[in-house]
Design a protein around this motif. Sequence first.
Motif, PDB file in Angstrom:
ATOM      1  N   SER A 513     -49.579  -3.389  -3.680  1.00 22.52           N
ATOM      2  CA  SER A 513     -49.306  -2.542  -5.321  1.00 22.52           C
ATOM      3  C   SER A 513     -50.112  -1.493  -5.747  1.00 22.52           C
ATOM      4  O   SER A 513     -50.015  -0.300  -5.724  1.00 22.52           O
ATOM      5  N   LYS A 551     -41.459   4.399  -6.457  1.00 21.66           N
ATOM      6  CA  LYS A 551     -42.507   3.545  -6.112  1.00 21.66           C
ATOM      7  C   LYS A 551     -42.525   2.473  -7.055  1.00 21.66           C
ATOM      8  O   LYS A 551     -42.686   1.296  -6.894  1.00 21.66           O
ATOM      9  N   GLN A 555     -41.815  -1.301  -7.202  1.00 21.86           N
ATOM     10  CA  GLN A 555     -43.167  -2.868  -7.325  1.00 21.86           C
ATOM     11  C   GLN A 555     -43.180  -3.321  -8.454  1.00 21.86           C
ATOM     12  O   GLN A 555     -42.943  -4.111  -8.098  1.00 21.86           O
TER      13      GLN A 555
END
Length: 1260
Positions: A513, A551, A555
């Motif tokens: 990530s 994102k 994550q």
Amino acid sequence: ADGKNPINFLYFPPELVAVDHINTAIRNCDANKTLVALMKPEAQLPVVHPFAAAVYQTELFNLQQQNAVRYLAHDELSIAVEMLSAVVLLNQALGSKDILAIKNHLRNPSVGFNNVEDENFQRYADTLLSIKSEASSQGQDYLSWNDVQNCIDMVNMQVQEENDRIVAVSYINEAIDQGNPGKTLETLLLPTVKLHDVNPTNARHYQDVLHDAKVQKCKESHDESAVLWLDEIQKGINDANSNIEKAANLALGTSMINNCLEKHDSQPVLDILQSPKFGLRVVPECAETYYKNLLEAKNLKTKEDSSEGPWLKLIMKNRYDYYYNVETGESTFVPPEGFIPKTSWLTSEEIQTIVGQVTADYNREQLWFANENLILQLQALARGFLVRKSYEERKGFLQKQEPSVIKIQVLLCNIKAQSLLLEHDLLFEVSCSMLSKVFSLWSFFQNEEIVKIQAFLRANKARDDYRTLIGAENPPLNVLRKFAYLLDQSDLDFQEELEVTRLREEVVTKIRSNQQLEKDLNLMDIKIGLLVKNRISLQDVVLHSKKLNKKSKNQVEEMVTGDKQGIKGLSKERRKQLEAYQHLFYLLQTNPMYLAKLIFQMPQNKSTKFMDTVIFTLYNYASNQREEYLLLKLFKTALEEEINSKVDQIQDIVTGNPTVIKMVVSFNRGARGQNSLRQLLAPVVKEIMDDKSLLINTSPVEVYKAWVNQLETQTGEASKLPYDVTTEQALEHPEVVNRLESSIQSLRTVTDKVLVSIFSSYGMRYIAKVLKNSLHEKFPDATEDELLKIVGNLLYYRYMNPAIVAPDGFDIIDMTAGGQIHSDQRRNLGCVAKVLQHAASNKLFEGESAHLSSMNTYLSQTYQKFRNFFQIACDVPEPEEKFNIDEYSDMVTLSKPVIYISIEEIINTHSLLLEHQDAIAPEQNDLLNELLKGLGAVPDVESFLGEGAVDPNDPNKENTLSQLAKTEISLSLTSKYELQEGEDQDLKGTKRLVVDVIRTQPGDTLLEILEIPASAQQESEHLKVVEKRAILDSKTPEKMKHSQSMLEDGQLPIEQKKRKIQRNLRTLEQAGLVSSANKYQEIINEIAKDIRNQRRYRHHRKAELVKLQQTLSALQSKTAFYEDQVNYYNTYIKTCLDNLTRKSIKLDGKVEEKGSKKLKHTSLKYTAARLHEKGVILEIEDLQTNQFKNVMFDITPGEEMGDFEIKAKFLGVQMEKVELHFQDLLQMQYEGVAVMKMFDKAKVNVNLLIFLLNKKFYGK
């Protein structure tokens, strides 16, 4: 006819035969055959374009059907084909939107278009593009010749109408100047001008309004020759009509009010006042007051003359008179003959004043009632103030009495303490005799020296036994029995194993990530940089920011709530396939030759991405010692492969960019989440950066300029020294030489500090060793110095040097979001890195750097230090010795190795292996070929997940599959061939049974224990061990349990275990693994090895736990930094958007109203003359500069950010419009294009147009 040559009678020319074939093909409606016939050379037809076969068929068929004989002759075909080919090419140009090509095709005489005017080519092209787009949306991909001709005629008609309107506008302006309303009305009614809502009865008012508008325009533009444009004329007509309508309504309303007052009828008054005629804000509650006040005002107006007239006079816009006859309803704009006003009636102004005053009085009264709560709040505040004042006074009184209170508390404490002391004295006297007895007994039983001796002897015996266990070639059974308990798996073992698995999963997920977040942040850096340089629009940055936030949020949610999907998460149908993938990835992980070959079969850009994702994922970013060991083996194999196949000369390693070297350096710099460079370099780099007095500059020219600037600053006078000098000229000044020498001295000092900190991790040193040995093997003539220089290129130049130059870019130092390293700090670090780079490669300062030659002795000395360091760095043990890993290591681990990999990565790896199968596994009987054959073809995501994973009717099926492809699953890696090795399984099971037996039944040899029956007590002890193990097994996680057969054997009674051991020993003896001649000592030795490996594994696991926790902490810090960076970017973008919001204005100059949810699209209007003054417009073809004032450009932003629509008007008549994209302007600016053409007539300065748009629409 004479019979000499009968064939000539039947002969047809090839041209006619070809024409006949063409007609037949057209008639049969076969486009392909028609195309082939048209393209035959015998047909002698113009060029035919194969991609338009359907067009030729359709058009020629229609033409054939229109022919009386249904047959097209050669000349007809020739003309038709020539025109169709030209039209086809025109359609092709329209499809590609090639304006220049469209114009050229329209000019082509072969196409035969009529009435084509040269000055209208741009209009033709724009209109054709619009028609083509509309036709395509309706399924028509081709514009026929008639369609194009109709378009040309339509454009010609539009141009003619525009010209006629311009002439008509000039007639209107002339009539306005003459001041004749009739003449003005006549020009306004001209059909060519196309004005709306012209009422002949309003001619007088039209003349007045338009004349005033023209006078005002001349005044504002300071141009007596200014004329009204078409839109201004239409606006004047609309204003005049509106004035008359409002005046008529107001006059009628005034008449109705006065009639009601005369009739004393109050009922209709409120309705009349509420009507739009007056435009008043009327409150129904004041109806009676309105009527009363109006009646009083009217009664005060007496008839001064009994012969008052019927006329009411109103003034429109404070400028124009309007007369209304209350008896006949007649109205006029000039005073009527014998005009006498009706003085006994209230005028409209008086009515409005009275009603407004009544409404204001009512509103004021309601305001007081509405604020009653505020008065109550004021009273409450006053009461609160009085209470607080009383409280503060009481508090002050108590604080003054504090000394007296303390005295009282001290007296009470003394009394209580004296009472407790008396009680303690009594208790002490009673306990003294008892304590003396206890101490005497303790002295009797406790002898410290004896205890120490006993503990020493026991510990010494245990150490001797363990040394025997691990050091003896054949350890005795009685010694082995003492340490057999070490093979038991405790709750702590399971907890630590689960914690290691959890941390490893979290570390791998965090690394992946963080890598994705770092890539997105780097892209955001680039986009903001382009935004600052006007290379992209703000909208692109905002869109990327939204994706980045999404994102980042996703994550975090995955880290908190997401579980990796394992083998049980899939359907039963897919489980077998997933097990096959587990076997495949185990083979790839443990046999590095396959991946090493695969890396060099792919292009470098593709192999880099493959390494960054799949390879590092396969080894879990070396998150434990086993996977670090295997990854180093892969690096070693790949590096040897690259040197053998890719390196032709020894210097290729330095001058090129070897794939494996790049991969090793990138991985060790921080891809694994453990930045060893940070540990080495952070302290010294931070010390250099924090030293504010340190200023290193080795450029004589820069030192000279800094000295001149300092002189001018101190004296306040301009220096007589030249500012621009060469290096040689700068060194002629003693002050420059002294400052340079001071910098060199400082440079030596800080370089020594950095040199002391330089060291490498085991992984980098081992790769350096492999590099040196491989190069020496391929180039045996290479000297030791040459090899060490290449090692130095790896260990220092590639690995460490970039981190010293840019510590912020390699996570060496902590940086705040938006923070930057100062230029002086950057230069200091760059100078240090430059010196170390020269020293590592033994390169002296010469040529352009000759002024630093005083450091050459230092460089030579430093090179010797580097050389010793490089030699020592290559002297490292092999990974097997470093990590204590051998063929028994996997046998004592509780859990199988697990990797966390996405479905997309599994499919891509499978595809790559199949694509390069012949190169990486050329042998038919290779294990990899067998596994790939079992897997079959590469599945797609849907087939991988199985039926029902995705709804086939889902409209967003593609997006859903794309998201599912990124789903990470856990694979427990196993070898497909483990279960087939029967002897190994028998050996493992036998060892487990032997341990169970010898723990409860002692003996000198294994053979003796197996032959002597166990006692009842030993059976009982064995049963307790079995029950304890059963309880432990029930708590064991599923993936850590032994096989079912091994668990069942463990539950057997001791005598049955002995019999099974004997059977297994006979089997193993037949296989040559043990021997009864030495009483099966081999099995004892194997168990001793297991004990050693188990102990070693536990130590490794504890170390791994600490390492994983440290790594996770570092990764979390890095994630926090990235999140701060995201927040910083969000703040920056929000500021940009806020600036745009504040700078956006309406056309009338007012700021957007508060509460508006969306900014209205404002437009800007400039005359060509104004833009010419600004330098934006350079010239307009066929138009004199003094006519620029009659050309208006209307610039309106589009729906998409960065799009603009520009309309051109001449005398108010709209001529043309173009779509302008701001990014196209920026691209032209970037490519150095200074002037562009707009409307195919106006030449525009690109840079000044960008400046204008930035200033007016973006506030830049």
